[in-house]
Design a protein around this motif. Sequence first.
Motif, short mmCIF file in Angstrom:
data_model
loop_
_atom_site.label_atom_id
_atom_site.label_comp_id
_atom_site.label_asym_id
_atom_site.label_seq_id
_atom_site.Cartn_x
_atom_site.Cartn_y
_atom_site.Cartn_z
N GLN A 159 22.38 22.16 -50.88
CA GLN A 159 23.31 22.73 -49.91
C GLN A 159 23.86 21.65 -48.97
O GLN A 159 25.05 21.60 -48.70
CB GLN A 159 22.65 23.85 -49.11
N MET B 261 24.97 19.97 -42.00
CA MET B 261 25.42 21.36 -42.01
C MET B 261 26.75 21.50 -41.29
O MET B 261 27.14 20.64 -40.50
CB MET B 261 24.38 22.26 -41.35
N SER B 262 27.41 22.59 -41.58
CA SER B 262 28.66 22.88 -40.90
C SER B 262 28.37 23.55 -39.56
O SER B 262 27.32 24.18 -39.38
CB SER B 262 29.54 23.79 -41.77
N THR C 297 30.87 25.69 -36.46
CA THR C 297 32.22 26.18 -36.19
C THR C 297 32.86 25.35 -35.08
O THR C 297 32.15 24.67 -34.30
CB THR C 297 32.22 27.66 -35.77
N GLU D 79 24.24 32.11 -33.74
CA GLU D 79 24.49 32.20 -35.18
C GLU D 79 24.60 30.83 -35.85
O GLU D 79 24.96 30.75 -37.02
CB GLU D 79 25.78 33.00 -35.43
N LEU E 56 24.04 27.66 -37.95
CA LEU E 56 23.31 27.47 -39.19
C LEU E 56 21.99 26.74 -38.95
O LEU E 56 20.98 27.03 -39.58
CB LEU E 56 24.18 26.70 -40.19
N ARG F 233 19.19 29.07 -38.39
CA ARG F 233 18.81 29.91 -39.53
C ARG F 233 18.23 29.09 -40.68
O ARG F 233 17.44 29.60 -41.47
CB ARG F 233 20.00 30.72 -40.02
N GLN F 234 18.67 27.84 -40.81
CA GLN F 234 18.18 26.96 -41.89
C GLN F 234 17.83 25.61 -41.29
O GLN F 234 18.52 24.62 -41.49
CB GLN F 234 19.25 26.82 -42.97
#
Length: 132
Positions: A33, A117-118, A120, A105, A107, A110-111
Motif C-alpha cells: 500500500q 500515506m496520503s 487530504t 479520519e 489514515l 487507522r493504519q
Amino acid sequence: MNYWMVKTEPSSYSWEDFVKKGEDIWDGVRNYQARNFLKEMQQGDPVLFYHSGKDKAVVGIAEVSAEAFPDPKEETWVAVSLKAKQALKNPVTLETIKAEDGLTEMLMLRQSRLSVMSVTKEEFNLILTLSK
C-alpha cells in the motif's frame, strides 16, 4: 496536487539528517500500500515529515522532487526523491492529532504501520495551522 506524509524513526533518519542532505531518495519501503502511494506522488506534491518512535510528531515539510523510480536497493520496489522545505515552528504531536476533530479520519490513525500515506488537503492545512 496530492498531499502526503512520510514517517521515519529519528534515531535512524531524522529531520535534521534530511535537512543536512537537502534532498534525498525515499527508499526502503516494503509495504504494497505504501509502495502504491509512492507511485502516485507527483513532482511538487507537499509532504509532511513525521518522526515515529518516542517523538511521535510532524516536524517538517518536504516536497516531491522526483517521481517514482526503481528503488536502488531493490529494483522490484520503488522510491521517490524528496526535498526538505522547512521545519515546523512547533511540532504537531500524535496526541494533538488524535485530539483534533478535523484529523480523526487521518489514515495514520487507522493504519499506523504505514510509512508513506496520503493526507487530504484539509488535513495538511490543519496540521500547518496547529504548528503555529
